[in-house]
Design an enzyme around this catalytic site. Structure first.
Site, PDB file in Angstrom:
ATOM      1  N   GLY A 188      23.079  31.730 -27.091  1.00 50.84           N
ATOM      2  CA  GLY A 188      21.975  30.792 -26.927  1.00 50.84           C
ATOM      3  C   GLY A 188      21.181  30.437 -28.154  1.00 50.84           C
ATOM      4  N   CYS A 247      33.357  29.594 -35.702  1.00 48.10           N
ATOM      5  CA  CYS A 247      33.176  30.572 -36.779  1.00 48.10           C
ATOM      6  C   CYS A 247      34.515  31.111 -37.268  1.00 48.10           C
ATOM      7  CB  CYS A 247      32.264  31.709 -36.336  1.00 48.10           C
ATOM      8  SG  CYS A 247      32.817  32.604 -34.863  1.00 48.10           S
TER       9      CYS A 247
END
Length: 459
Positions: A274, A386
Site C-alpha cells: 500500500g 522491482c
C-alpha cells in the site's frame, strides 16, 4: 550480536536432535539456521516465508525472539556472502564434499557466516557446529572434518577474507550472467558489489521531509525520500501517528509519474502493501486498491488506517477485475522476480531461476494488457516492477507497445520532479539499480532495482 559459548553436558555419541538441543545452549538456533538454509538453497523456498513469526518454519517459530533474530542474521549473512564462504571452505577440503552431503555443507556455511562476518566468538561457532554434526547421524562421521575446517578458517580469516571478497562474484552464475548481458560488465560488477551491503531504510513522509530527517536521524534524498541506515521502525517517532511509511526511494517514483491527479479516480493494481496507494491518496486521488491476496489486502487496510487514509479495497484476481466504469488512470506495479531487491532479500538469486523470470514476464504481459482496458481514453497507465531484468522491463514495454492497439508511449520528461533525471532512459522510461545514488557510505547509498514506464490510452 555476541553469543557466548555454552558448557555442555556429556552426550552419548549419535543421540538424537531433541536431546542435543535440550543440553546445549544455542544449538537449536544453529540447527534452525542450517535447516532454513537448506530450504532456501535446496528447495528454493523464500526466506521471508520461512522466518514469518506467524506462519514460518516450525523450527524457527519454536525459538524465542532473540534466537529468531540470530537465525535471521546468520541466514542473511550466509546468503549475502555465499560464494565467498564457499571459496574459503573449499580451500580447506582435500576434495569437494560428496553431492549428497548437503546437510554437512549447510552446517559449515552457518558456522562460517558467524566466524567471518558476525560478532560471535569463533570458539562458540566452531563448538556448536561440531556438536550439531555429532547430533545428526548423517554428519556424525564428519565431526572431525567440521572441527578442522572451521578452526583453520578462524585462524586464516584475517589474511584471507579481504582478498577473497575482492576476487569473488557474490551470485549464482545465471544471475551474474543476466546482469552482465543487461548492463555490461562494469555496471553489473557495481550492482553485485552493492548487494553485499544491507539496504538502508527509506521513509515516505506526509509533509516536511527535512523535519522528519532530523527527527529520524537521517537525510533527505534528492527525490524527497527520508533515508536512515538500517534501524528498527515501530519505535521511531511518527510511527504511531501515521506521519510516514517505509518505502524504498525507487518504489516511491512510479506513483509520482501521473502528475496532477487531484479528484481523479485511480486504480492501484496489485496494490499491497500500500505504499503507492498512500502516495496517490495524498496527491488527492480517489483510489481503488486491488489485490488478489485477502491477507495482503487486509494488511494494506491496516497500514492505511495507521496513516489516517482511506481507499476502496477490491479483493479479486486482476485478470477477473472489471469495474463498472474505466478509471482516469491506472498504476500496475506487477508481480515480478524481485531481483531488484537483493540487498533486502539476498535469497532471491538462490530461489529464482531464469525460467522463473521468463514465466513472470509472461504473466506481466497478460496483466498489463488487461490493465490497459481499465483506463479511459486519454488516461494514463503506469507500469512498474522491482526487477533488474529487461525481460520484465524495457523489453516487455517495447513489445507491448508494438503489439497493442490504442496505447501509446507517454515518455517521462526530464525535470518533471526533483531527483528524477538521473534515472531516465533514452526511451523516456525509468530505470534504477542498487549501484545508483552513490552517497557518503554504502550504508546510505543505492536504490532498489526498479523499472517504470508511462503510457496513454488513445481509444
Amino acid at each position: 550480536m555476541v553469543v557466548s559459548g555454552a558448557k555442555r553436558r556429556p552426550q552419548t555419541q549419535g543421540r538424537g536432535d531433541a536431546s542435543a538441543s535440550e543440553t546445549v545452549a544455542g544449538l537449536a538456533a544453529r540447527k534452525a539456521a542450517a535447516r532454513l538454509l537448506a530450504a532456501v538453497i535446496d528447495a528454493h523456498t523464500p526466506l521471508d516465508g520461512l522466518t514469518d513469526n506467524e506462519h514460518g518454519h516450525p523450527q524457527y517459530k519454536a525459538l524465542d525472539q532473540r534466537d529468531r533474530a540470530l537465525v535471521r542474521a546468520i541466514l542473511v549473512t550466509a546468503l549475502r556472502h555465499r560464494m565467498t564462504i564457499a571459496g574459503l571452505l573449499a580451500r580447506r577440503l582435500e576434495r569437494p564434499l560428496p553431492a549428497n552431503a548437503t546437510v554437512l555443507s549447510h552446517i559449515l556455511h552457518v558456522a562460517a557466516a558467524q566466524i567471518l562476518f558476525l560478532d560471535i566468538p569463533d570458539s562458540a561457532a566452531v563448538d556448536l557446529a561440531v556438536t550439531h554434526a555429532k547430533s545428526d547421524p548423517r554428519t556424525l562421521r564428519f565431526s572431525g572434518l567440521v572441527n578442522g575446517v572451521l578452526r583453520s578458517l578462524a585462524r586464516a580469516k584475517g589474511a584471507e577474507l579481504a582478498p577473497t571478497l575482492a576476487a569473488t562474484t557474490e551470485a549464482p552464475q545465471w544471475f551474474a550472467d543476466r546482469l552482465a548481458t543487461a548492463y555490461g560488465a562494469a555496471r553489473a560488477e557495481a550492482i553485485l558489489a552493492a548487494h553485499r551491503h544491507e539496504a538502508p531504510v527509506d521513509f515516505t513522509v506526509k509533509t516536511d521531509p527535512s523535519l522528519w530527517a532530523e527527527k529520524l536521524g537521517g537525510i533527505v534524498l534528492p527525490t524527497g525520500t527520508v533515508r536512515v541506515e538500517k534501524t528498527g521502525v515501530t519505535d521511531l517517532p511518527g510511527f504511531a501517528d501515521g506521519a510516514w511509511w517505509v518505502q524504498d526511494a525507487a518504489a516511491a517514483l512510479p506513483a509520482r509519474l501521473f502528475g496532477a491527479i487531484e479528484g481523479q479516480r485511480i486504480a492501484d493494481l496489485c496494490a499491497a502493501p500500500g505504499g503507492k496507494t498512500a502516495q496517490l491518496i495524498l496527491a488527492g486521488a480517489n483510489v481503488t486498491a486491488v489485490d488478489s491476496s485477502k491477507n495482503r489486502l487486509a494488511r494494506l487496510g491496516e497500514n492505511l488506517k495507521r496513516l489516517g487514509l482511506s481507499a476502496e479495497l477490491a479483493h479479486t484476481d486482476l485478470l477477473d477485475y472489471r469495474p463498472a466504469e474505466p478509471f482516469d488512470a491506472v498504476l500496475l506495479d506487477a508481480p515480478c522476480s524481485s531481483t531488484g531487491t537483493v540487498r533486502r532479500h539476498p535469497d532471491v538469486p538462490w530461489t529464482k531461476t531464469m525460467a522463473d523470470v521468463e514465466k513472470l514476464a509472461t504473466l506481466q504481459r497478460r496483466l498489463l494488457a488487461h490493465a490497459a482496458t481499465l483506463v479511459k481514453p486519454g488516461g494514463r497507465l503506469v507500469f512498474s516492477n522491482c526487477s533488474l531484468d529487461p525481460i520484465e522491463g524495457e523489453e516487455l514495454y517495447r513489445v507491448f507497445l508494438a503489439g497493442t492497439r490504442g496505447v501509446i508511449a507517454d515518455p517521462i520528461q526530464a525535470r518533471e520532479f526533483a531527483g528524477l533525471d538521473p534515472f531516465l532512459t533514452p526511451d523516456g522510461t525509468l530505470r534504477t539499480t542498487p549501484a545508483d545514488l552513490v552517497l557518503n557510505s554504502p550504508g546510505v547509498s543505492g536504490l532498489d532495482g526498479f523499472f517504470a514506464a508511462r503510457m496513454r490510452r488513445t481509444i
